[in-house]
Scaffold this motif. Structure first.
Motif, PDB file in Angstrom:
ATOM      1  N   MET A   1       0.854  -1.173   0.000  1.00  0.00           N
ATOM      2  CA  MET A   1       0.000   0.000   0.000  1.00  0.00           C
ATOM      3  C   MET A   1       0.899   1.235   0.000  1.00  0.00           C
ATOM      4  N   GLU A   2       0.548   2.182  -0.823  1.00  0.00           N
ATOM      5  CA  GLU A   2       1.274   3.448  -0.877  1.00  0.00           C
ATOM      6  C   GLU A   2       0.843   4.354   0.276  1.00  0.00           C
ATOM      7  N   VAL A   3       1.709   5.279   0.645  1.00  0.00           N
ATOM      8  CA  VAL A   3       1.407   6.215   1.731  1.00  0.00           C
ATOM      9  C   VAL A   3       0.120   6.987   1.431  1.00  0.00           C
ATOM     10  N   SER A   4      -0.053   7.421   0.194  1.00  0.00           N
ATOM     11  CA  SER A   4      -1.255   8.196  -0.154  1.00  0.00           C
ATOM     12  C   SER A   4      -2.525   7.371   0.034  1.00  0.00           C
ATOM     13  N   GLN A   5      -2.466   6.086  -0.262  1.00  0.00           N
ATOM     14  CA  GLN A   5      -3.628   5.214  -0.069  1.00  0.00           C
ATOM     15  C   GLN A   5      -3.923   5.047   1.427  1.00  0.00           C
ATOM     16  N   ALA A   6      -2.884   4.888   2.219  1.00  0.00           N
ATOM     17  CA  ALA A   6      -3.070   4.751   3.668  1.00  0.00           C
ATOM     18  C   ALA A   6      -3.675   6.026   4.246  1.00  0.00           C
ATOM     19  N   ILE A   7      -3.203   7.164   3.787  1.00  0.00           N
ATOM     20  CA  ILE A   7      -3.747   8.440   4.259  1.00  0.00           C
ATOM     21  C   ILE A   7      -5.222   8.556   3.889  1.00  0.00           C
ATOM     22  N   GLU A   8      -5.572   8.160   2.675  1.00  0.00           N
ATOM     23  CA  GLU A   8      -6.974   8.212   2.254  1.00  0.00           C
ATOM     24  C   GLU A   8      -7.846   7.295   3.120  1.00  0.00           C
ATOM     25  N   ALA A   9      -7.358   6.096   3.402  1.00  0.00           N
ATOM     26  CA  ALA A   9      -8.117   5.156   4.228  1.00  0.00           C
ATOM     27  C   ALA A   9      -8.262   5.675   5.654  1.00  0.00           C
ATOM     28  N   LEU A  10      -7.189   6.192   6.215  1.00  0.00           N
ATOM     29  CA  LEU A  10      -7.254   6.712   7.581  1.00  0.00           C
ATOM     30  C   LEU A  10      -8.151   7.948   7.647  1.00  0.00           C
ATOM     31  N   ALA A  11      -8.090   8.783   6.625  1.00  0.00           N
ATOM     32  CA  ALA A  11      -8.957   9.969   6.580  1.00  0.00           C
ATOM     33  C   ALA A  11     -10.424   9.544   6.484  1.00  0.00           C
ATOM     34  N   ALA A  12     -10.694   8.485   5.733  1.00  0.00           N
ATOM     35  CA  ALA A  12     -12.073   7.994   5.617  1.00  0.00           C
ATOM     36  C   ALA A  12     -12.594   7.534   6.973  1.00  0.00           C
ATOM     37  N   LEU A  13     -11.738   6.962   7.784  1.00  0.00           N
ATOM     38  CA  LEU A  13     -12.144   6.475   9.102  1.00  0.00           C
ATOM     39  C   LEU A  13     -12.150   7.566  10.167  1.00  0.00           C
ATOM     40  N   ALA A  14     -11.603   8.717   9.836  1.00  0.00           N
ATOM     41  CA  ALA A  14     -11.472   9.801  10.817  1.00  0.00           C
ATOM     42  C   ALA A  14     -12.722  10.675  10.882  1.00  0.00           C
ATOM     43  N   GLN A  15     -13.864  10.053  10.790  1.00  0.00           N
ATOM     44  CA  GLN A  15     -15.146  10.748  10.889  1.00  0.00           C
ATOM     45  C   GLN A  15     -16.089   9.793  11.617  1.00  0.00           C
ATOM     46  N   GLU A  16     -16.806  10.285  12.599  1.00  0.00           N
ATOM     47  CA  GLU A  16     -17.569   9.426  13.494  1.00  0.00           C
ATOM     48  C   GLU A  16     -18.561   8.499  12.790  1.00  0.00           C
ATOM     49  N   SER A  17     -19.349   9.021  11.881  1.00  0.00           N
ATOM     50  CA  SER A  17     -20.349   8.183  11.200  1.00  0.00           C
ATOM     51  C   SER A  17     -19.684   7.125  10.331  1.00  0.00           C
ATOM     52  N   ARG A  18     -18.640   7.516   9.602  1.00  0.00           N
ATOM     53  CA  ARG A  18     -17.955   6.545   8.743  1.00  0.00           C
ATOM     54  C   ARG A  18     -17.275   5.462   9.576  1.00  0.00           C
ATOM     55  N   LEU A  19     -16.692   5.844  10.688  1.00  0.00           N
ATOM     56  CA  LEU A  19     -16.072   4.850  11.566  1.00  0.00           C
ATOM     57  C   LEU A  19     -17.138   3.893  12.104  1.00  0.00           C
ATOM     58  N   SER A  20     -18.293   4.427  12.465  1.00  0.00           N
ATOM     59  CA  SER A  20     -19.396   3.578  12.941  1.00  0.00           C
ATOM     60  C   SER A  20     -19.858   2.614  11.859  1.00  0.00           C
ATOM     61  N   VAL A  21     -19.973   3.100  10.637  1.00  0.00           N
ATOM     62  CA  VAL A  21     -20.387   2.250   9.516  1.00  0.00           C
ATOM     63  C   VAL A  21     -19.353   1.157   9.291  1.00  0.00           C
ATOM     64  N   PHE A  22     -18.089   1.522   9.261  1.00  0.00           N
ATOM     65  CA  PHE A  22     -17.033   0.545   9.030  1.00  0.00           C
ATOM     66  C   PHE A  22     -17.036  -0.526  10.123  1.00  0.00           C
ATOM     67  N   ARG A  23     -17.123  -0.115  11.374  1.00  0.00           N
ATOM     68  CA  ARG A  23     -17.117  -1.075  12.478  1.00  0.00           C
ATOM     69  C   ARG A  23     -18.354  -1.980  12.426  1.00  0.00           C
ATOM     70  N   LEU A  24     -19.497  -1.418  12.037  1.00  0.00           N
ATOM     71  CA  LEU A  24     -20.710  -2.223  11.871  1.00  0.00           C
ATOM     72  C   LEU A  24     -20.492  -3.283  10.796  1.00  0.00           C
ATOM     73  N   LEU A  25     -19.908  -2.881   9.674  1.00  0.00           N
ATOM     74  CA  LEU A  25     -19.688  -3.819   8.579  1.00  0.00           C
ATOM     75  C   LEU A  25     -18.644  -4.868   8.930  1.00  0.00           C
ATOM     76  N   VAL A  26     -17.668  -4.509   9.732  1.00  0.00           N
ATOM     77  CA  VAL A  26     -16.693  -5.502  10.204  1.00  0.00           C
ATOM     78  C   VAL A  26     -17.417  -6.565  11.015  1.00  0.00           C
ATOM     79  N   ARG A  27     -18.325  -6.134  11.889  1.00  0.00           N
ATOM     80  CA  ARG A  27     -19.078  -7.089  12.710  1.00  0.00           C
ATOM     81  C   ARG A  27     -19.970  -7.982  11.856  1.00  0.00           C
ATOM     82  N   GLN A  28     -20.474  -7.463  10.748  1.00  0.00           N
ATOM     83  CA  GLN A  28     -21.375  -8.237   9.886  1.00  0.00           C
ATOM     84  C   GLN A  28     -20.641  -9.293   9.076  1.00  0.00           C
ATOM     85  N   GLY A  29     -19.361  -9.124   8.876  1.00  0.00           N
ATOM     86  CA  GLY A  29     -18.583 -10.092   8.102  1.00  0.00           C
ATOM     87  C   GLY A  29     -18.921 -10.040   6.629  1.00  0.00           C
TER      88      GLY A  29
END
Length: 121
Positions: free
Chosen positions: A1-29
């Motif tokens: 993974m390139e640094v720019s891709q990691a930054i984009e992914a971390l930025a996507a998770l750095a928002q409360e609703s998006r983090l909640s959605v991601f964690r919900l989807l992780v639980r759903q498998g």
């Protein structure tokens, strides 16, 4: 993974609703959830959820598929594995067993254990 891709992914998770959605989807498998169900579960209006899902998808953390008239969203295992591997990359070089434990723990329950052990290769 390139640094720019990691930054984009971390930025996507750095928002409360998006983090909640991601964690919900992780639980759903791999089964994932329909967009409407996600919106209700995280109490986000559907149009706002669409934006959040698009950001998570562009970041490689969420994938979608059609199921009849519904769109099902699930965690993108490859993208999530790539981000986790990037984050512990230096750990892997120093001591492989520590990295294996980190990745295996992080992906426990949503990824086959044999695939999780290949995260840092």
């Amino acid at each position: 993974m390139e640094v720019s891709q990691a930054i984009e992914a971390l930025a996507a998770l750095a928002q409360e609703s998006r983090l909640s959605v991601f964690r919900l989807l992780v639980r759903q498998g791999p089964a994932g959830m329909a967009a409407g169900d996600i919106a209700r579960a995280v109490a986000v209006p559907p149009n706002t959820l669409s934006t959040h899902l698009a950001i998570l998808s562009r970041a490689g953390l969420v994938a979608s598929r059609k199921a009849g008239r519904s769109v099902i969203y699930a965690m993108d295992v490859a993208g999530t594995r790539a981000l986790l591997s990037f984050l512990v990359e230096d750990c892997c070089r120093a001591e492989r067993s520590v990295c294996d434990q980190l990745i295996e723990t992080a992906l426990a329950g949503c990824c086959p254990s044999e695939a999780a052990s290949e995260c840092c290769t």
